[in-house]
Write an enzyme that holds these catalytic residues in place. Structure first.
Site, PDB file in Angstrom:
ATOM      1  N   HIS A  72       0.844  -1.204   0.000  1.00 37.91           N
ATOM      2  CA  HIS A  72       0.000   0.000   0.000  1.00 37.91           C
ATOM      3  C   HIS A  72       0.870   1.242   0.000  1.00 37.91           C
ATOM      4  CE1 HIS A  72       0.884  -0.720   4.254  1.00 37.91           C
ATOM      5  NE2 HIS A  72       0.614   0.547   4.493  1.00 37.91           N
ATOM      6  N   ASP A  76       5.767   4.317   5.352  1.00 42.04           N
ATOM      7  CA  ASP A  76       6.544   3.266   6.018  1.00 42.04           C
ATOM      8  C   ASP A  76       6.585   1.980   5.196  1.00 42.04           C
ATOM      9  OD1 ASP A  76       3.829   3.056   6.538  1.00 42.04           O
ATOM     10  OD2 ASP A  76       4.112   2.045   8.463  1.00 42.04           O
ATOM     11  N   ASP A 193       1.015  -8.347  10.600  1.00 45.66           N
ATOM     12  CA  ASP A 193       1.115  -7.005  11.200  1.00 45.66           C
ATOM     13  C   ASP A 193       0.885  -7.032  12.716  1.00 45.66           C
ATOM     14  OD1 ASP A 193       0.765  -4.310  11.856  1.00 45.66           O
ATOM     15  OD2 ASP A 193      -1.084  -4.064  10.682  1.00 45.66           O
ATOM     16  N   SER A 364      -8.086   3.313  14.418  1.00 43.84           N
ATOM     17  CA  SER A 364      -6.811   2.842  13.875  1.00 43.84           C
ATOM     18  C   SER A 364      -7.030   2.109  12.555  1.00 43.84           C
ATOM     19  CB  SER A 364      -6.159   1.907  14.893  1.00 43.84           C
ATOM     20  OG  SER A 364      -5.040   1.279  14.321  1.00 43.84           O
ATOM     21  N   HIS A 366      -5.085  -0.484  11.934  1.00 42.98           N
ATOM     22  CA  HIS A 366      -4.411  -1.771  12.167  1.00 42.98           C
ATOM     23  C   HIS A 366      -5.297  -2.726  12.966  1.00 42.98           C
ATOM     24  CE1 HIS A 366      -0.457  -0.415  10.713  1.00 42.98           C
ATOM     25  NE2 HIS A 366      -0.833   0.759  11.192  1.00 42.98           N
TER      26      HIS A 366
END
Lengths: 554, 554
Positions: A72, A76, A193, A364, A366
């Site tokens: 993506h 980072d 992740d 978030s 994540h």
């Protein structure tokens, strides 16, 4: 006997840290790279702009590298590409928005002509021995994918950043069916992740934020100024929708926000009714209840648009009593104080500030623990490697996996450069490869190392004191100076006596050296340094850098 | 007509910030001071050790100052005393533990002979026109009090830091009855702690942490190492009790922890069974399941005992696999990253780390919203001043008070130096008095100001480059140099060409100056600075401090 085939997972970044994600998957002499991200500097990396992985290993094996696969478009995961692509020339694969963002980055870096290929979720490509599948996930930027890499020794699944959003703002939910299918057929190793492993439960849906934003827009009597991460296109969409619902025009400020809105609109990732987006100059002329401004600065970054507004220093926007400012983001660890400062300043200017601790204005991107478990259960890999996380997060993620029945010996917690090797007979840690941090400061790539950083640290604490004198080569006598110059040490005006004493001490030291027939300049300088260091520590309890400079004349 | 009497509340610290609490209550020409705290430096105060209030106002009016009243023994309420007491010589009033801590501070600072008077909750003292009551509250250090100051124009209640703990570890609960009695008789103005106003509900009891600590001790198979704030005597008591319950001996490491345990035990605030406390050397020899170590370092402070252990750098304690490390504290804003780093390091050494996000190992010492409301409802003051908080917290606390029926015009949100004045006819903001920050760096008090800090900032970002040359006074020709020395800028070895070019540019600049018959050194230096600044920015995109130094010889 023929050599045994080997599949290697080689993390070059993202382990023991948040950021600079970069992982090599290598089968014998062929390899692909997943992601090439940057990290932001720690507090002790003074003056450093960004940090990228040390990819010496890639350079040394570049003839084996078949392609770069991107999950993506977050920094980072892609931020090291403009550096890496100067050194390796290979095809890059990513989804449409990811490549759109990269093209714009490349232009900024005067790099063009990269070999970019757009892929879509469920696409399958072949690179050498590898068959590669892209799998849709949810995240805080559209078009995010996981990547399954099929090799003769088995399948490796790299989740990239993900969450499970049952009610996404646009697009579809994480491809449960594909992950399940992969799990059904058998996955050798999962890299997943770990960012939010410290959070129990499920991460809420992005749509939830939309409801809160909508309510805030409805309650606002005057202008609404909303700050978020530029790349969170869903968030921008929800803000724009709320603006349209409350009959507001929208202006965008902040370089990265303007950039992303441009790309996302062009590629069809933002649905903005004709005439909604207007120039910032026009917004200023409108009645407050018809105006909405989207801005950068949700992290209190010193040069960002919102911080400038808070400091009454923005070219276009002056905060007025009655303005509603929404900070639709959580502070990234380390940014808490700068965000708090921005909020305080905005309140002082009379704005009504709705910020993170006022619940619901951010979720978030994540996975929390329950989603991480779901990923493990769908993919049910034989081996597991927690990635994307600081060390304690990797440990916690490993513990989760163990709870779900993955044997401890099949879980690898390694570090950047730590290789995990698979053969027909099993898996083991291999020998380490070079990995680490390359610091970028201005145009310099890796030219600032520990010595420079140590000097900056010492300079930042107590400043510097320079002693200069000119010496006659013939007699060894001082013919000019000693002069003393300081920066960042003390107010000179209030410290004249102390500095004069220092000059006397330097003269005495030089005299002593001459008496003792010292001829080495290094010895002179060391003695001056020691004498002055002691002098100033006694007087001030400070330890400035002390720099004696001696010039010689005939 | 006689002059109208005036009661003034003069905050010299603690407004718009967390820390350095200091408030003057003045009636005509008599005044008392409540607290004299310090603050820790912001990130941009490079090299600064601590910050104290600018108390010029106190010095200028010292003949009016009748005494200093202390609410409790935390640094943000007493840390400026060793400085203040060099300049004013007045009696100090505080509870037993508070004064015990202060006596030990004074010894460290070579100050003795302070006029200290121990008071107890419900004591009443008279100072000039004031009648002063001390009122028990709960907080994260024993012996904390609020202070009611009765003056001819009415009563001012200063809460200090407080929470309401229905099940305190020792001592009694906040004196609901006294606050209610005061409210019943009528309070003119309440100054109340705003620290936790962003938290809804009630702050949990300290006893709750005890249960969690006890459980963790019981589960630990090996040593337990517990880090907390040294001054949280309740927490230490609970850890010691848990150690006793699991047949462990206890050793204490870290200077401030050793200090506080000594004071608290001597004054009877810690109940430690005979033989429980042993030396750290002895602990090391015991089997792990009989050992407990209490330590400083819960904030990841670089020099603290726990941080040293995590870095494998402690004189006595080496972390071993199997050790349980409990971090019984939340990171103070700004310390999140250093705490996380410590946790990571401890995990790497094989410890089982129980830290804040694993719930229940810490509770705050400050009132949440419901307790703040309760304080307002008990005291039901005519006027309200939120204190102890950053600006947004003061705003939120004011909003709470308004919800409880205090009219907006009776609420004063002011800043350090902003005076609130009461007369028979009402209240208003008065003219401001001097207030601000005094930075302490080593032995220097206030000798580091904006210029020095700005230099340190620039030095920390890109370092310094010094150009030295010696010039003949007669001819103006360069007779030695130019030499270039750098610190914190670039690796010299890799930048020789760039630095050589710089020397050439300096020579050219000097030659041009001579051609143009420039004789002012300041002009020389400015031209060198400009030329080099441009040169290095083009080459590196960095802006080091550039310091030309010219010496003259005959």
């Amino acid at each position: 006997m023929p050599k045994e085939h080997k599949l290697q997972i080689i993390p070059l970044g993202g382990l023991g840290e948040i950021g600079k994600n970069m992982t090599v998957i290598r089968y014998d002499n062929q390899m692909v790279l997943v992601d090439a991200g940057l990290a932001f500097p720690d507090e002790d990396m003074l003056g450093i702009d960004i940090v990228i992985p040390d990819y010496t290993y890639l350079i040394e094996h570049k003839e084996m590298l078949l392609g770069i696969l991107l999950t993506h478009g977050h920094e980072d995961h892609i931020g090291a590409l403009p550096y890496l692509l100067r050194d390796v020339d290979v095809p890059v694969f990513g989804t449409r928005l990811t490549l759109g963002i990269i093209q714009s980055k490349m232009k900024e870096n005067n790099l063009s002509n990269i070999q970019a290929t757009v892929v879509q979720p469920r696409d399958v490509i072949k690179l050498g021995v590898f068959r590669i599948e892209f799998i849709r996930v949810n995240h805080s930027i559209p078009d995010s994918v996981s990547i399954a890499i099929h090799s003769p020794l088995g399948t490796v699944v790299v989740t990239g950043d993900f969450k499970l959003d049952h009610t996404p703002v646009s697009g579809e939910i994480l491809d449960i069916h594909k992950f399940s299918e992969l799990g059904d057929k058998g996955v050798l190793c999962l890299l997943s992740d770990s960012t939010n492993v410290e959070r129990a439960g499920f991460t809420p849906s992005e749509s939830h934020v939309g409801e809160m934003i909508d309510e805030a827009f409805r309650n606002a009597k005057d202008r609404v100024i909303l700050a978020s991460f530029a790349s969170n296109v869903y968030r921008l969409q929800q803000a724009i929708t709320a603006a349209v619902n409350t009959n507001r025009k929208v202006a965008v400020v902040g370089r990265s926000m303007v950039n992303i809105v441009g790309i996302a609109e062009e590629l069809g990732y933002l649905d903005i009714p004709e005439g909604t987006l207007i120039d910032i100059d026009e917004i200023i002329g409108l009645p407050g209840n018809q105006a909405c401004i989207l801005t950068t600065g949700s992290q209190g970054e010193p040069m960002s648009a919102l911080t400038r507004m808070a400091n009454h220093d923005h070219r276009h926007v002056a905060i007025q009593p009655g303005d509603t400012v929404i900070i639709s983001a959580s502070p990234i660890p380390g940014n808490e104080k700068s965000v708090a400062k921005t909020v305080d300043q905005l309140f002082k200017l009379g704005a009504n500030v709705i910020y993170e601790s006022a619940e619901g204005m951010h979720v978030s991107g994540h996975a929390s623990q329950e989603e991480q478990k779901l990923m493990l259960s769908m993919v049910r890999p034989q081996y597991f490697m927690p990635v994307h996380g600081e060390y304690r997060m990797l440990i916690k993620h490993a513990q989760l996996a163990e709870q779900l029945g993955i044997p401890r010996e099949n879980i690898f917690i390694t570090e950047n450069g730590g290789v995990v090797e698979f053969t027909r007979h099993g898996a083991a840690l291999g020998s380490k490869v070079m990995a680490g941090k390359v610091l970028i400061d201005g145009l310099g790539i890796g030219d600032v190392g520990n010595i420079v950083l140590r000097d900056r640290k010492q300079l930042s604490q107590d400043g510097i004191l320079i002693v200069v004198m000119t010496i006659s080569r013939a007699s060894g006598a001082i013919v000019s100076g000693p002069d003393v110059v300081t920066r960042g040490f003390v107010y000179v005006r209030e410290s004249e006596t102390m500095l004069d004493e220092a000059k006397q001490k330097v003269k005495q030291t030089m005299a002593r050296c001459r008496e003792n027939r010292v001829t080495e300049w290094a010895v002179f300088k060391n003695q001056i340094r020691d004498t002055l260091s002691k002098h100033f520590y006694e007087k001030t309890r400070r330890r400035p850098v002390i720099l004696p400079i001696i010039q010689e004349v005939e």
